[in-house]
Design a protein around this motif. Structure first.
Motif, PDB file in Angstrom:
ATOM      1  N   VAL A   9       0.786  -0.975  -0.019  1.00 41.63           N
ATOM      2  CA  VAL A   9       0.091   0.040  -0.123  1.00 41.63           C
ATOM      3  C   VAL A   9       1.015   1.352   0.110  1.00 41.63           C
ATOM      4  CG1 VAL A   9      -1.719   1.397   1.435  1.00 41.63           C
ATOM      5  CG2 VAL A   9      -1.893  -1.143   1.099  1.00 41.63           C
ATOM      6  N   THR A  10       2.019   1.060   0.696  1.00 37.60           N
ATOM      7  CA  THR A  10       2.829   2.505   0.791  1.00 37.60           C
ATOM      8  C   THR A  10       3.894   2.546   0.052  1.00 37.60           C
ATOM      9  OG1 THR A  10       4.246   1.198   2.399  1.00 37.60           O
ATOM     10  CG2 THR A  10       2.226   2.332   3.140  1.00 37.60           C
ATOM     11  N   GLY A  11       3.753   2.117  -1.457  1.00 34.93           N
ATOM     12  CA  GLY A  11       4.660   2.598  -2.477  1.00 34.93           C
ATOM     13  C   GLY A  11       5.465   1.344  -2.942  1.00 34.93           C
ATOM     14  N   VAL A  69      14.437   8.108   8.874  1.00 39.56           N
ATOM     15  CA  VAL A  69      14.000   7.175   7.803  1.00 39.56           C
ATOM     16  C   VAL A  69      13.697   7.884   6.697  1.00 39.56           C
ATOM     17  CG1 VAL A  69      12.484   5.345   7.375  1.00 39.56           C
ATOM     18  CG2 VAL A  69      13.086   5.658   9.668  1.00 39.56           C
ATOM     19  N   TYR A  70      14.204   7.456   5.488  1.00 37.62           N
ATOM     20  CA  TYR A  70      14.047   8.095   4.265  1.00 37.62           C
ATOM     21  C   TYR A  70      13.915   7.176   2.959  1.00 37.62           C
ATOM     22  CZ  TYR A  70      18.931   8.466   4.067  1.00 37.62           C
ATOM     23  OH  TYR A  70      20.305   8.276   4.073  1.00 37.62           O
ATOM     24  N   ASP A  82      11.411  12.172   1.754  1.00 34.70           N
ATOM     25  CA  ASP A  82      11.003  12.020   3.105  1.00 34.70           C
ATOM     26  C   ASP A  82       9.668  10.719   2.701  1.00 34.70           C
ATOM     27  OD1 ASP A  82      12.514  13.428   4.434  1.00 34.70           O
ATOM     28  OD2 ASP A  82      11.055  15.076   4.331  1.00 34.70           O
ATOM     29  N   LEU A  83       9.435  10.067   3.765  1.00 32.80           N
ATOM     30  CA  LEU A  83       8.353   8.891   3.541  1.00 32.80           C
ATOM     31  C   LEU A  83       7.123   9.935   3.818  1.00 32.80           C
ATOM     32  CD1 LEU A  83       9.207   6.379   6.382  1.00 32.80           C
ATOM     33  CD2 LEU A  83       9.792   6.353   3.947  1.00 32.80           C
ATOM     34  N   GLN A  87       3.087   6.187   4.474  1.00 30.48           N
ATOM     35  CA  GLN A  87       4.169   5.213   4.564  1.00 30.48           C
ATOM     36  C   GLN A  87       4.828   4.950   5.704  1.00 30.48           C
ATOM     37  OE1 GLN A  87       6.627   7.111   1.452  1.00 30.48           O
ATOM     38  NE2 GLN A  87       5.677   5.790  -0.068  1.00 30.48           N
ATOM     39  N   TRP A  88       4.997   6.166   6.543  1.00 30.59           N
ATOM     40  CA  TRP A  88       5.497   6.191   8.077  1.00 30.59           C
ATOM     41  C   TRP A  88       4.632   5.350   8.869  1.00 30.59           C
ATOM     42  CZ3 TRP A  88       9.857   7.398  10.771  1.00 30.59           C
ATOM     43  CH2 TRP A  88       9.666   7.373  12.000  1.00 30.59           C
TER      44      TRP A  88
END
Length: 177
Positions: A9-11, A69-70, A82-83, A87-88
């Motif tokens: 879902v997050t990329g 985190v990136y 950046d996330l 995503q985070w």
């Protein structure tokens, strides 16, 4: 496993066929900074999630945010990004708390809560440690193999790579989903 669906879902949708194995694709090894801890790569593209220690001038981990985190967007222009909030929250972010050991934090990735990571100092540099095959080792990278599955691919397995702290023997574990 929540980790698997959240990565999608997050990329996770990207440029490569998810059924290709890592050996068939070229995955860049990210640059090692002095605060580098580990990274996550997925089989669908070369974009990489980086985890670095957030260290102050006093050489202590930041109490509020011990890791940065990136993304490194290799599948695009190789830029740092950046996330997103999604995503985070769902996958690549983390929760942490301090431990009785000085300057050590126990980390739980939002999408892989059952696998604890400890961020601490060894030999005057920050490291991330986790259990691989029951042994506490230095974590180097995580690889997620996706299965090609219509709109939302499924995670087939997750691989953990590290080295043993004392003798630098390679450590590896595959978690089939």
């Amino acid at each position: 496993m929540k980790f698997l669906s959240m990565l999608l879902v997050t990329g996770a949708l990207g440029t490569f066929c998810a059924d290709e194995t890592p050996s068939k694709l070229h995955f860049p090894e990210p640059p090692r900074t002095s605060n580098h801890l580990f990274y996550i790569q997925r089989s669908n593209n070369t974009n990489t999630v980086m985890y670095e220690a957030n260290v102050g001038s006093d050489k202590k981990l930041d109490h509020e945010s011990p890791m940065n985190v990136y993304w490194i967007r290799y599948a695009e222009r190789g830029q740092r990004e950046d996330l997103s909030t999604l995503q985070w929250r769902l996958a690549y972010g983390y929760k942490h708390h301090s431990t009785p050991s000085a300057n050590t934090y126990e980390i739980s990735l939002n999408a892989l809560k059952k696998r604890q990571i400890w961020v601490t100092y060894q030999e005057n540099k920050p490291v991330a440690m986790t259990h691989i095959n029951g042994r506490k080792v230095l974590l180097q990278k995580v690889f997620v193999q996706l299965a090609n599955n219509a709109f939302i691919p499924k995670v087939k397995y997750v691989e953990l790579f590290g080295v043993e702290n004392d003798n630098r023997t390679k450590a590896y574990e595959r978690i089939d989903i």
